[in-house]
Design an enzyme around this catalytic site. Structure first.
Site, short mmCIF file in Angstrom:
data_model
loop_
_atom_site.label_atom_id
_atom_site.label_comp_id
_atom_site.label_asym_id
_atom_site.label_seq_id
_atom_site.Cartn_x
_atom_site.Cartn_y
_atom_site.Cartn_z
N HIS A 79 6.48 1.69 2.16
CA HIS A 79 5.13 1.23 1.82
C HIS A 79 5.10 0.49 0.48
CE1 HIS A 79 3.12 3.60 5.07
NE2 HIS A 79 4.14 4.43 4.87
N ASN A 152 -1.91 6.26 8.56
CA ASN A 152 -1.36 4.99 9.04
C ASN A 152 -2.36 4.33 9.98
OD1 ASN A 152 1.08 5.04 7.69
ND2 ASN A 152 2.23 5.93 9.39
FE1 HDE Z 1 4.77 8.73 3.74
N1 HDE Z 1 5.66 8.44 1.95
N2 HDE Z 1 6.19 10.05 4.23
N3 HDE Z 1 4.02 8.91 5.62
N4 HDE Z 1 3.39 7.38 3.32
C1 HDE Z 1 5.26 7.59 1.01
O1 HDE Z 1 5.11 8.08 -1.28
C2 HDE Z 1 7.05 10.63 3.37
C3 HDE Z 1 4.47 9.70 6.61
C4 HDE Z 1 2.32 7.05 4.06
O2 HDE Z 1 -0.16 3.29 -0.42
C5 HDE Z 1 6.02 7.73 -0.26
O3 HDE Z 1 4.02 7.13 -3.00
C6 HDE Z 1 7.81 11.64 4.03
C7 HDE Z 1 3.53 9.77 7.69
C8 HDE Z 1 1.57 6.02 3.41
O4 HDE Z 1 0.93 4.33 -1.98
C9 HDE Z 1 6.98 8.90 0.02
C10 HDE Z 1 7.39 11.64 5.31
C11 HDE Z 1 2.49 8.99 7.30
C12 HDE Z 1 2.23 5.78 2.21
C13 HDE Z 1 6.61 9.24 1.44
C14 HDE Z 1 6.37 10.64 5.44
C15 HDE Z 1 2.81 8.46 6.01
C16 HDE Z 1 3.36 6.65 2.19
C17 HDE Z 1 6.65 6.48 -0.76
C18 HDE Z 1 7.88 12.49 6.44
C19 HDE Z 1 1.22 8.70 8.07
C20 HDE Z 1 1.88 4.75 1.16
C21 HDE Z 1 5.76 6.00 -1.89
C22 HDE Z 1 7.74 13.88 6.25
C23 HDE Z 1 0.45 9.85 8.35
C24 HDE Z 1 0.90 5.30 0.14
C25 HDE Z 1 4.85 7.09 -2.14
C26 HDE Z 1 0.52 4.22 -0.83
C27 HDE Z 1 4.25 6.73 1.13
C28 HDE Z 1 7.21 10.26 2.06
C29 HDE Z 1 5.75 10.36 6.67
C30 HDE Z 1 1.92 7.56 5.34
C31 HDE Z 1 8.43 8.58 -0.12
C32 HDE Z 1 8.86 12.50 3.37
C33 HDE Z 1 3.67 10.58 8.95
C34 HDE Z 1 0.31 5.35 3.90
O5 HDE Z 1 6.74 9.97 -0.84
#
Ligand code: HDE
Length: 697
Positions: A79, A152
């Site tokens: 992202h 999402n």
């Molecule tokens: Fe994320 N995800 N994610 N994700 N995610 C990040 O956090 C993570 C997941 C989502 O505009 C990170 O600040 C793991 C699902 C959005 O700043 C990080 C897992 C969904 C955004 C991270 C998931 C998301 C992130 C990277 C699996 C939809 C952007 C930068 C367990 C429901 C937020 C940050 C923004 C961002 C980890 C799965 C949505 C790495 C470990 C499922 C919208 O922390």
């Protein structure tokens, strides 16, 4: 008076500052360094002469380039490419029925929000229109704290368990060896991984659909993906799936269009969001929920904790609970869009998680990310991340700390508020504070913040410890309490400690009370009756099973002076060495002492710099003359006095007696001549001497 100076006054600043008039540009303010020094020339470095070398002292240049060199922070691992906007959320009538969260209580009342849309795979500088899932992250700045709904534009996810997330992301990002493709899933590693992950199949249908090539950020649906819990005022729990439905409608491009947009305008969607907001065409979404209970969940042919599944709206309609309008583009991209730190763990009373294993992994992950991206545990103080309600706790310090809390109370519990001049700080509130609920589900156990009854006995083992000690150690312990509590200025604290000590041992409390000259209060209330456990002598040091019994490893300080018997010194050193200890010869001068027979007795330490506290026992190998010289040396008297006071063995020649007398040494088993008795005595301390040398509690 017009003297070419203007007079400025800062807020709360009583002194007038006279500063030169800025001339024609003064309305824009003066250019300064970060230290507030006005800059006279922003075009040229400081040089030795017009064509000379640049001077190191050019702090204006140094600071400017230094700061520039550090302008970037790590981009998000996923992202990274995102665009954001400010706005507000308004609950509809009826939302309060589902959740007690403050933002749902007053229909029409506005809760500020910050929303960031993103692609997943590409870097921060990648194009807006690849085929990719879009992030839809909403930060609600509610009166009860920040709630982040980090979703999402697709209602399901690739994987069922957080354990697989790094693998999924590695596979979709540019390939490890070749560094491409950027922002594209159309490559070997992604499809290799997917082909091995049947659970991703549903998501792949969505990913290959038109959903992943949205026309605009404004025409995307948003989903919370996981099942969440909402908790009402009576703590009734409803399971929900969150949905954001765009008032603008859902629209996508066709692939060829998306590809061409990428070339024609890589920032197409960011620009579109900016321009729409600038022209007052504020994008709007309706927040809705599919609400259900465990019985409904049980009726479904899949698990509602599985994030690869949807509940079709035809099976369970989406019930609108509010609307969100985005009406303000950020002032500064970096400060807001880049530094915003979303965390699915940010929830407020009235909202709660479920046990979805993907969600649970996310709850753990995002804080780590924020720390590594923003560099400090204080990232919550950055304005875009800061809650708009009061934040009060005992968390302190850390890199880039912006707050300057006053007073001593940086821990809890404390009773400082009971003293006239101090503040005790904030307190937990079991009624209004966030309480986790596990109700409504089939977890089988409750999630609790409780201490089991079996942990309730806080005194019996304290009593066991105290009573198991040797009397000398007990006296030390009691005296240590007297010393420490004598430094406590708050009388109520001393009294409270005394009443706790009564539970440990009433005699101990009495001794400490006497040492403080304070009455012993009643015992404090113990959660369970204090038990008399069988004593454990193994807990003792003194007279305990591990107390050293021989001299091995001890350092023996051998004090010599001019006139000492060099042979006697050698003999003693040999005996000490034979016993496995170390002899350290200490003389008034580091060059050594002149022995009675004229030979030099070399020294290992100088008297003033090697006091007897640095050795385990002392031997005084002195002649009459040497002794009388040392009688005038405070360091020598102290050397002996301390050894005696510290209960160490003291071996001495007859001629050293005046020094023993002057140091107040009284005969006991630890005071010997330099024969075998001394070697035996030097193995231990003489605890029975203690009452002679100090008053203990
Ligand atoms: Fe994320 N995800 N994610 N994700 N995610 C990040 O956090 C993570 C997941 C989502 O505009 C990170 O600040 C793991 C699902 C959005 O700043 C990080 C897992 C969904 C955004 C991270 C998931 C998301 C992130 C990277 C699996 C939809 C952007 C930068 C367990 C429901 C937020 C940050 C923004 C961002 C980890 C799965 C949505 C790495 C470990 C499922 C919208 O922390």
């Amino acid at each position: 008076m017009d003297d070419g100076f203007t007079t400025e006054r800062g807020e709360g600043d009583e002194t007038h500052q006279r500063v030169p008039d800025g001339g024609p540009h003064s309305s824009a303010g003066h250019l300064t360094t970060n230290q507030g020094i006005r800059v006279s020339d922003n075009q040229n470095q400081l040089k030795a002469g017009a064509r000379g070398p640049v001077l190191l002292e050019d702090f204006v240049l140094r600071e400017k380039i230094f700061h520039f060199d550090h302008e970037r922070i790590p981009e998000r691992i996923v992202h990274a490419r995102g665009s954001a906007a400010h706005g507000y959320f308004e609950a509809y009538e009826g939302a309060a029925k589902l959740s007690k969260a403050d933002l749902f209580q007053c229909p029409g009342e506005r809760t500020p929000v910050f929303v960031r849309f993103s692609t997943v795979a590409g870097g921060a500088g990648s194009v807006d229109t690849p085929r990719d899932v879009r992030g839809f992250a909403v930060k609600f700045y509610t009166q009860q704290g920040n709630w982040d709904l980090v979703g999402n534009n697709i209602p399901v996810f690739f994987i069922q368990d957080a354990m697989k997330f790094p693998d999924l992301v590695h596979s979709v990002k540019m390939e490890a060896d070749r560094g491409y493709p950027q922002a594209a899933s159309a490559h070997d590693t992604f499809w290799d991984f997917i082909s091995l992950m049947p659970e991703a199949t549903h998501m792949i249908m969505w990913a290959m659909s038109d959903r992943t090539i949205p026309r605009s950020l404004r025409t995307m649906q948003g989903f919370g993906v996981h099942t969440f819990r909402l908790v009402d005022a009576k703590d009734k729990v409803t399971f929900v799936k969150f949905h954001w439905k765009p008032k603008q409608g859902v629209a996508s491009t066709i692939w060829d269009e998306a590809v061409k947009i990428a070339g024609a305008d890589p920032d197409f969607q960011r620009r579109d969001l900016f321009e729409a907001i600038q022209r007052g065409d504020f994008p709007e979404w309706e927040l809705g929920v599919q609400a259900f209970d465990q019985a409904f969940a049980d009726s479904l042919p899949f698990d509602v904790l599985d994030p690869t599944k949807i509940i079709p709206e035809e099976v369970l309609p989406v019930q609108p609970i509010g609307r969100m309008v985005l009406d303000r583009y950020p002032d500064n991209f970096f400060a807001e869009t880049e530094q915003v730190a979303f965390c699915p763990g940010n929830i407020v009373p009235g909202v709660d998680f479920t046990e979805d294993p993907l969600l649970q992994g996310r709850l753990f992950s995002y804080l780590d990310t924020q720390k590594s991206r923003l560099g400090t545990a204080n990232f919550h103080q950055i304005p875009v991340n800061a809650p708009k309600c009061p934040v009060m706790n005992f968390q302190r310090d850390g890199m880039m700390q912006m707050l300057q809390p006053k007073g001593r109370a940086n821990y809890e519990p404390n009773s400082l508020a009971e003293t006239a001049s101090e503040e005790g700080g904030p307190r937990e509130c079991p009624v209004t504070g966030f309480r986790t609920t596990s109700a409504g589900g089939d977890l089988g156990v409750e999630k609790l913040r409780v201490r089991p009854e079996s942990f309730a006995d806080h005194y019996s083992q304290a009593r066991l410890f105290f009573r198991s000690l040797d009397p000398a150690e007990q006296a030390h312990l009691a005296s240590a309490l007297v010393f420490e509590l004598s430094k406590v200025g708050i009388e109520a604290v001393r009294t409270r400690m005394l009443s706790n000590l009564v539970n440990v041992d009433p005699d101990l409390a009495k001794r400490v009370g006497a040492g403080l000259n304070m009455p012993v209060p009643k015992a404090s209330k113990a959660a369970v009756p204090v038990q008399d456990l069988e004593l454990s002598p193994a807990l003792r040091i003194i007279n305990g099973p591990l107390e050293p019994t021989d001299i091995k490893g001890h350092v023996i300080g051998v004090l010599v002076a001019d006139g000492s018997d060099a042979k006697a010194v050698d003999k003693l050193k040999a005996a000490i060495k034979k016993a496995g200890a170390v002899a350290k010869v200490i003389a008034p001068k580091i060059g050594g002492a002149k022995g009675a027979d004229g030979t030099l007795i070399p020294a290992d330490g100088q008297l003033a710099g090697t006091p007897s506290v640095t050795v385990d026992a002392i031997a005084l190998v002195l002649s009459e003359d040497g002794c009388s010289a040392l009688l005038k040396e405070a360091a020598a008297v102290q050397f002996v006095m301390d050894a005696f006071g510290h209960l160490k063995a003291i071996g001495a020649t007859e001629a050293a007696q005046p020094l023993l007398d002057k140091a107040g040494v009284e005969p006991d088993g630890g005071v010997t001549d330099l024969g075998g008795d001394f070697i035996a005595a030097a193995a231990k301390r003489f605890w029975d001497r203690e009452p002679k040398v100090r008053v203990l509690a």
